[in-house]
Design an enzyme around this catalytic site. Structure first.
Site, PDB file in Angstrom:
ATOM      1  N   CYS A   3      -1.380   0.215  -7.696  1.00 10.64           N
ATOM      2  CA  CYS A   3      -0.169   0.989  -7.973  1.00 10.64           C
ATOM      3  C   CYS A   3       0.368   0.649  -9.365  1.00 10.64           C
ATOM      4  O   CYS A   3      -0.247   1.039 -10.350  1.00 10.64           O
ATOM      5  CB  CYS A   3       0.850   0.805  -6.857  1.00 10.64           C
TER       6      CYS A   3
ATOM      7  N   HIS B 104      -2.167   2.198  -2.148  1.00 11.36           N
ATOM      8  CA  HIS B 104      -2.110   0.805  -1.672  1.00 11.36           C
ATOM      9  C   HIS B 104      -3.207   0.537  -0.641  1.00 11.36           C
ATOM     10  O   HIS B 104      -2.959   0.659   0.563  1.00 11.36           O
ATOM     11  CB  HIS B 104      -0.750   0.522  -1.034  1.00 11.36           C
TER      12      HIS B 104
ATOM     13  N   GLU C 240      -4.292  -2.188   0.383  1.00 16.33           N
ATOM     14  CA  GLU C 240      -3.980  -3.363   1.220  1.00 16.33           C
ATOM     15  C   GLU C 240      -3.329  -2.964   2.544  1.00 16.33           C
ATOM     16  O   GLU C 240      -3.336  -3.736   3.497  1.00 16.33           O
ATOM     17  CB  GLU C 240      -3.094  -4.351   0.438  1.00 16.33           C
TER      18      GLU C 240
HETATM   19  N1  GLN Z   1       7.011   1.607 -10.020  1.00 13.93           N
HETATM   20  C1  GLN Z   1       5.836   2.403  -9.922  1.00 13.93           C
HETATM   21  C2  GLN Z   1       6.133   3.815  -9.446  1.00 13.93           C
HETATM   22  O1  GLN Z   1       7.134   4.059  -8.810  1.00 13.93           O
HETATM   23  C3  GLN Z   1       4.794   1.744  -9.053  1.00 13.93           C
HETATM   24  C4  GLN Z   1       5.206   1.560  -7.623  1.00 13.93           C
HETATM   25  C5  GLN Z   1       4.371   0.581  -6.865  1.00 13.93           C
HETATM   26  O2  GLN Z   1       3.702  -0.279  -7.450  1.00 13.93           O
HETATM   27  N2  GLN Z   1       4.425   0.639  -5.557  1.00 13.93           N
HETATM   28  O3  GLN Z   1       5.360   4.706  -9.677  1.00 13.93           O
END
Ligand code: GLN
Length: 547
Positions: free
Chosen positions: A382, A508, A510
């Site tokens: 992410c 994600h 994970e």
């Molecule tokens: N802050 C980033 C976004 O909102 C990544 C979010 C995250 O790592 N879950 O796109």
């Protein structure tokens, strides 16, 4: 009809109700029952999505896009079955629903009260799972500790449910602490007695007492607890400290927790729990043949719960590779061009963690540059993936001002930009790109090799995205978009094909790794780290012999 097991906590928080609930569920599932677990959280936030990781640890996201408590992660990792919004309910959500109904005039002029309206809504949420699925058993964990003011409506709702359904359909496991007083060389039962008394005052009596303890409980202590807490002796369960959370199902089986529950619920024992895969996993976990050191680069590293699912994914992927994964925490806020080499030396792989806001961003970018240039296996999740895009833009494409508009609204090169449909969002809760989305993988990629298929579905939680205006420049210079959303064309995965293992995922992974199905990206990453470690060792021996 589904039967219910409630898990309450006494004496202190953090006793591991979630792990006990997940372990029990695992045993019942392994006997052939259809089981799910639900968590009721007594706080006023509608969901933990707006909570800082320092307050609440990781926010776990389900396929249907619910932002939930991290215990749901344990449930999925243990059971291997997905949870949903219905598996996590907070006081905030209950009140929100009741107040909305009141505004609609649904209570027909009645005074809206905690009892019966809030308790009715709690009961509706508890039984909702059963009405939508054909579960044999639903385990409901009540967050917090009995005696907390905010837990009261939940305790009352359970009392009513037990009264309505009868004790053979509804039992309570109370998890408490039996402290060991070193000076007296004694285990003490008094806090447990008090905690059960508190439940009794509210009209509840636990059927099973599970006792967290650092020392084994002897028969005398068990009898004493049974006597004072009004349960049968076999219903006093020792929940000893375990080497790993994944041992707990076996420890609970040794204490017959599953069999006692089934007997109290008047259900047949069916077969002995089939834990073949589970034991195989444990065996591999405990007898690794090699070791890798992975740097976890993030800004919440001092708080392990903030990266719970990532850490557990390492455990699953390590066992799969028969390799011990030692995680070294690297605080991204304190990484500088001067210390980067010493801070990251000795690592066999670098994972850059998800996150929000600009704190620690430049450190993450430095770590990625180091991994890219030194050909160290890299995995960005992410925000970690977004940082890998920024790094590549700055240091390879020569766009020195490149950034995400999350960090710099006015950047001249917004290689990561806010999604169009996010621009007018004002409400913060539940409005990110959330839940499972499809992704199509390029067959000519490492990711394809790792997944072994071209269509995947992964869970998201973010507002920003790769800016497709820059895609051509990236691809021409060696960073490829190897995973795309088939409907929107959004870039979900990037890779550097010239690097041994450099993968960034906008989603994600994970959140989908389980004991019996470790996530392919983690498995591939640990494998690559193992190869890197071996190669490094070979290089070092060669150098020392030629010296
Ligand atoms: N802050 C980033 C976004 O909102 C990544 C979010 C995250 O790592 N879950 O796109």
């Amino acid at each position: 009809m589904a039967k219910y097991i409630f898990v309450t906590g006494g004496v202190t928080s953090s006793l591991g109700k979630g792990i006990i609930a997940a372990s029990l569920a695992k045993l019942l599932q392994a006997r052939g029952f259809k089981v799910t677990i639900q968590k009721l959280d007594p706080y006023i936030n509608v969901d933990p999505g707006t909570l800082n990781p320092y307050e609440h640890g990781e926010c776990y996201v389900t396929d249907d896009g619910a932002e939930t408590d991290l215990d749901l992660g344990h449930y999925e990792r243990f059971l291997g079955t997905p949870t949903s919004q219905a598996n996590n309910v907070t006081t905030g959500r209950i009140y929100q629903y009741v107040i909305n109904k009141e505004r609609e005039g649904a209570y027909l002029g009645k005074t809206v009260q905690v009892i019966p309206h809030i308790t009715d809504e709690i009961k509706r949420r508890i039984t909702l799972l059963a009405s939508k699925h054909d579960y044999d058993i639903i385990i409901t964990e009540i967050g917090g500790t009995v005696g907390d003011i905010e837990s009261q409506p939940y305790i009352e709702a359970i009392r009513q449910l037990e009264w309505e359904m009868g004790n053979e359909n509804c039992i309570i496991i109370h998890l408490t602490l039996i402290p060991y007083l070193k000076a007296a060389k004694e285990l003490k039962t008094k806090p447990t007695q008090h905690s059960v008394k508190l439940m009794n005052e509210n009209g509840l009596s636990p059927d099973i007492i599970a006792c967290r303890t650092e020392e084994p409980l002897n028969a005398d202590i068990k009898r004493k607890i049974a006597l004072f807490c009004n349960v049968t002796e076999d219903a006093v369960i020792e929940a000893a400290d375990a080497e790993t959370i994944y041992d707990v199902p076996l420890l609970m089986m040794r204490e017959h927790l599953d069999a006692i529950c089934l007997q109290k619920l008047k259900l047949p024992l069916r077969n002995e729990p089939d834990l073949k895969n589970w034991k195989e996993f444990l065996n591999k976990l405990k007898h690794p043949k090699s070791k890798v050191v992975i740097g976890l680069v993030g800004k919440y590293v001092e708080l392990q719960d903030a990266y719970k699912s990532i850490l557990e994914s390492f455990v699953h992927a390590g066992a799969m590779n028969e390799c011990k994964v030692e995680v070294r925490n690297v605080h991204s806020e304190f990484l500088t061009a001067e210390n980067i080499k010493s801070e990251l030396s000795g690592l066999d792989g670098i994972l850059v963690a998800p996150g929000f806001g600009s704190r620690g961003i430049e450190g993450k970018i430095l770590a990625i540059q180091y991994a890219r240039e030194n050909k160290i296996p890299f995995f960005g999740i992410c925000l970690g993936m977004q940082c890998s895009v920024i790094e590549f833009a700055r240091n390879v494409l020569g766009l020195s001002q490149a950034n995400s508009t999350e960090m710099d609204k006015l950047t001249t090169d917004p290689v990561i930009d806010i999604m169009e449909d996010q621009k007018n969002v004002v409400q913060m809760g539940g409005t990110m790109r959330l839940g499972a989305f499809d992704c199509e993988i390029d067959p000519q990629s490492k990711s394809y090799e790792v997944y072994g298929k071209s269509y995947i579905s992964e869970r998201h939680r973010h507002r920003w995205e790769f800016n497709n205006k820059y895609l051509e420049a990236f691809e021409q210079n060696g960073m490829k978009a190897v995973g795309r959303n088939p409907e929107t064309g959004l870039v979900e995965m990037v890779e550097i094909p010239a690097h041994p293992f450099f993968i960034g995922a906008q989603f994600h992974p994970e959140l989908k790794s389980t004991v019996e199905n470790p996530h392919p990206l983690f498995v591939g990453f640990i494998k690559a780290a193992g190869e890197y470690a071996k190669e490094k060792k070979g290089r070092n021996t060669l150098e020392s012999t030629s010296n």
